[in-house]
Design a protein around this motif. Structure first.
Motif, mmCIF file in Angstrom:
data_model
loop_
_atom_site.group_PDB
_atom_site.id
_atom_site.type_symbol
_atom_site.label_atom_id
_atom_site.label_comp_id
_atom_site.label_asym_id
_atom_site.label_seq_id
_atom_site.Cartn_x
_atom_site.Cartn_y
_atom_site.Cartn_z
ATOM 1 N N THR A 48 0.860 -1.178 0.000
ATOM 2 C CA THR A 48 0.000 0.000 0.000
ATOM 3 C C THR A 48 0.895 1.226 0.000
ATOM 4 O O THR A 48 1.922 1.250 0.680
ATOM 5 C CB THR A 48 -0.906 0.029 1.245
ATOM 6 N N TYR A 49 0.510 2.242 -0.766
ATOM 7 C CA TYR A 49 1.242 3.514 -0.742
ATOM 8 C C TYR A 49 0.302 4.631 -1.155
ATOM 9 O O TYR A 49 -0.853 4.364 -1.535
ATOM 10 C CB TYR A 49 2.495 3.480 -1.628
ATOM 11 N N GLU A 50 0.756 5.867 -1.051
ATOM 12 C CA GLU A 50 -0.121 7.011 -1.257
ATOM 13 C C GLU A 50 0.475 8.007 -2.242
ATOM 14 O O GLU A 50 1.705 8.148 -2.330
ATOM 15 C CB GLU A 50 -0.392 7.705 0.092
ATOM 16 N N LEU A 51 -0.415 8.702 -2.957
ATOM 17 C CA LEU A 51 -0.019 9.705 -3.932
ATOM 18 C C LEU A 51 -0.826 10.982 -3.723
ATOM 19 O O LEU A 51 -1.985 10.919 -3.298
ATOM 20 C CB LEU A 51 -0.250 9.184 -5.353
ATOM 21 N N PRO A 52 -0.249 12.126 -4.058
ATOM 22 C CA PRO A 52 -1.005 13.379 -3.950
ATOM 23 C C PRO A 52 -2.259 13.357 -4.815
ATOM 24 O O PRO A 52 -2.331 12.607 -5.802
ATOM 25 C CB PRO A 52 0.001 14.433 -4.444
#
Length: 236
Positions: free
Chosen positions: A71-75
């Motif tokens: 899992t990871y996040e982006l703007p």
């Protein structure tokens, strides 16, 4: 090896060595501007939805790669490509869950300021991260006229929610005056590699750091680069 470093989009994703760099809106005004490549920003179209879970970075999009168990996040301004699209590096790692930032057109081709993707690589995390970072950096900044100069950092050990891994940064720059005038002349690739149940799972973030002759939108901020890579974590 193709001669242009294109944006992550439907036509670019089938290419091994085309993914992210460069810039572009309009060349500077003045008598010399006619000699510069003309670049125009275009709106990226999001083709998949972010995961519904709440992001640790407020307002950001959550990306879940079930196959890589990450899992990871982006703007929020990053555009997420269709799940069926993928990109293969020159060392054979296939990246999915692609996302693109800062797209623009220049001399009839589409480029992007930055891109991200995730997948599974072979080998221990430190080796996998180093090999993939070097490959992606060379892929994106080399073309038919020149080979990029790539400098690798030492692997930095990390532990994310109990998963051990490494982070490696590759800095790339063009080495001749014959490089693609639409593309950036320097960029950074950061690879986070974690040992998960899927094997060595990786997230790649590539971002232009110095524009070429076609000027355009701001580069991805160092704070966002750090926040994206810091958000990478295993998914049970």
């Amino acid at each position: 090896m193709v001669s242009r470093r294109l944006a992550v989009g439907a036509t670019a994703l089938v290419l091994v060595a085309s993914a992210f760099v460069a810039v572009g809106v309009f060349g500077p005004a003045g008598d010399d501007s006619a000699d510069l490549p003309s670049a125009t920003s275009v709106s990226s179209t999001r083709t998949r939805e972010a995961a519904s879970e709440e992001a640790r970075n407020p307002g950001w999009q959550v990306v879940v790669d079930g196959q890589a168990q990450l899992t990871y996040e982006l703007p929020p301004e990053w555009a997420l490509a269709e799940d069926t699209e993928s990109l293969e590096s020159s060392n054979g790692v296939r990246l999915g869950h692609l996302a693109d930032f800062g797209t623009y057109t220049c001399q009839g081709a589409e480029y992007g300021r930055a891109f991200s993707g995730s997948g599974v690589a072979e080998g221990p995390p430190a080796d996998a991260a180093a090999e993939l970072a070097a490959a992606i950096a060379a892929d994106q900044y080399s073309d038919a006229n020149q080979t990029a100069r790539v400098t690798l950092s030492r692997p930095t050990p990390v532990v994310r929610d109990g998963a051990r891994g490494s982070v490696v940064r590759a800095d790339a720059e063009t080495t001749t005056d014959s490089a693609d005038a639409c593309a950036g002349v320097r960029g950074t690739v950061v690879v986070v590699a974690l040992a998960t149940g899927a094997g060595t799972s990786v997230v790649v973030l590539g971002a232009d750091t110095v524009p070429g002759e076609a000027l355009g939108p701001d580069t991805v901020g160092a704070g966002d680069v750090r926040a994206i890579t810091d958000s990478v974590r295993p998914r049970g």
